[in-house]
Design a protein around this motif. Structure first.
Motif: not given
Length: 301
Positions: A130-132, A172-174, A178-179, A187-189
């Motif tokens: 599962k990816v964010l 931070f929000d991501a 995710a948790k 994955i942060a761009d």
């Protein structure tokens, strides 16, 4: 078509430039000083870099002497073996035992970071993870929109804010999301930045600190996305980002569009950084973990 065949096909320019030159040097020749000099020139022209080239030639000389090799064409096999030794074994991603894993993509403008983020999302989705995606390139609305398209294409979820937002706040929000959602990989761009823009480089440090406060050990991977077509310029970029962000590896994109594939060897020798993924085309599946033995076999095929 299997990945090795796709790799072989996409590295056609490397073979034309690099391997063809080497074959010309070695054809029906005796092993002498002139041959070593010509081989050295061929390696440097292929962007293997001076330190890696000198190391390879030194190793070839030692093996020729030790194994009493007389045929110049045997040097092709030795060169393959020694390049593989320099590249070392495949370097797996440093993912934590308990998810989510956090991967930060960094680099200058135009290297393909956002596309790489999307392709990485596809790679992990194919493994059932599962990816964010975190749209932390908030300088360009186009980058946020592009990442949204990738999220839709791959089935990943997306955390975004409006253009001009604080990138660290997006991360931070991501991580909070995710948790809460049981995500495996974040994955942060991040925005493309020039190494001489101190405030932009400092911002990367802030993103990493925020990630580390939210999740122990994060970011688990800081991958520098490099454009293979820039050759030796890629090395100078890598050195400067390494000083600021503590890189864990390289994603080398656009290998299908360059004859400068030797930069893979230069990166390993001069920076001690493993190439973890390579991009060899436009399709989602054209990003794969870097396998040194497959790479060397493909360029010498």
């Amino acid at each position: 078509m299997g990945f090795f065949n796709r790799l072989k096909e996409s590295l056609g320019k490397v073979r034309e430039s690099f391997t063809a030159k080497i074959d010309t040097v070695l054809k029906r020749r005796k092993i002498d000083e002139e041959l070593y000099e010509e081989l050295e020139d061929a390696l440097i022209l292929a962007d293997v870099g001076v330190p890696a080239t000198e190391e390879l030639i030194k190793r070839l000389r030692a093996r020729v002497k030790a194994e009493r090799i007389e045929e110049a064409e045997d040097l092709r096999r030795l060169l393959q073996e020694e390049m593989l030794q320099l590249l070392g074994p495949p370097a797996p991603l440093l993912l934590p035992p308990t998810p989510p894993a956090v991967i930060l993509l960094v680099g200058v403008n135009g290297t393909g970071k956002t596309t790489t983020a999307g392709k990485l999302a596809y790679f992990f989705q194919q493994q059932g993870k599962k990816v964010l995606l975190a749209a932390a390139d908030t300088f360009r609305a186009a980058a946020i929109d592009q990442l949204e398209v990738w999220a839709e294409r791959t089935g990943a979820s997306l955390v975004r804010q409006k253009e001009g937002s604080d990138p660290a706040a997006v991360v931070f929000d991501a991580l909070q999301a995710a948790k809460a959602r049981g995500v495996d990989v974040v994955i942060a761009d991040t925005a493309g930045r020039l190494h001489n823009k101190a405030h932009l480089m400092a911002e990367l440090g802030k993103i990493a600190r925020v990630a580390g406060r939210e999740l122990e050990g994060a970011p688990h991977e800081v991958l520098l996305v490099l454009d293979a077509t820039t050759g030796q310029n890629a090395l100078s970029q890598a050195r400067l980002f390494q000083e600021v962000t503590g890189l864990t590896g390289i994603v080398l994109t656009k290998l299908d569009g360059t004859a400068k594939g030797g930069v893979v060897v230069a990166i390993r020798k001069e920076l001690g950084l493993p190439v973890k993924f390579i991009g060899t085309g436009e399709r989602m599946e054209d990003l794969a973990p870097f396998n040194p033995s497959e790479f060397v076999a493909a360029i010498f095929a």
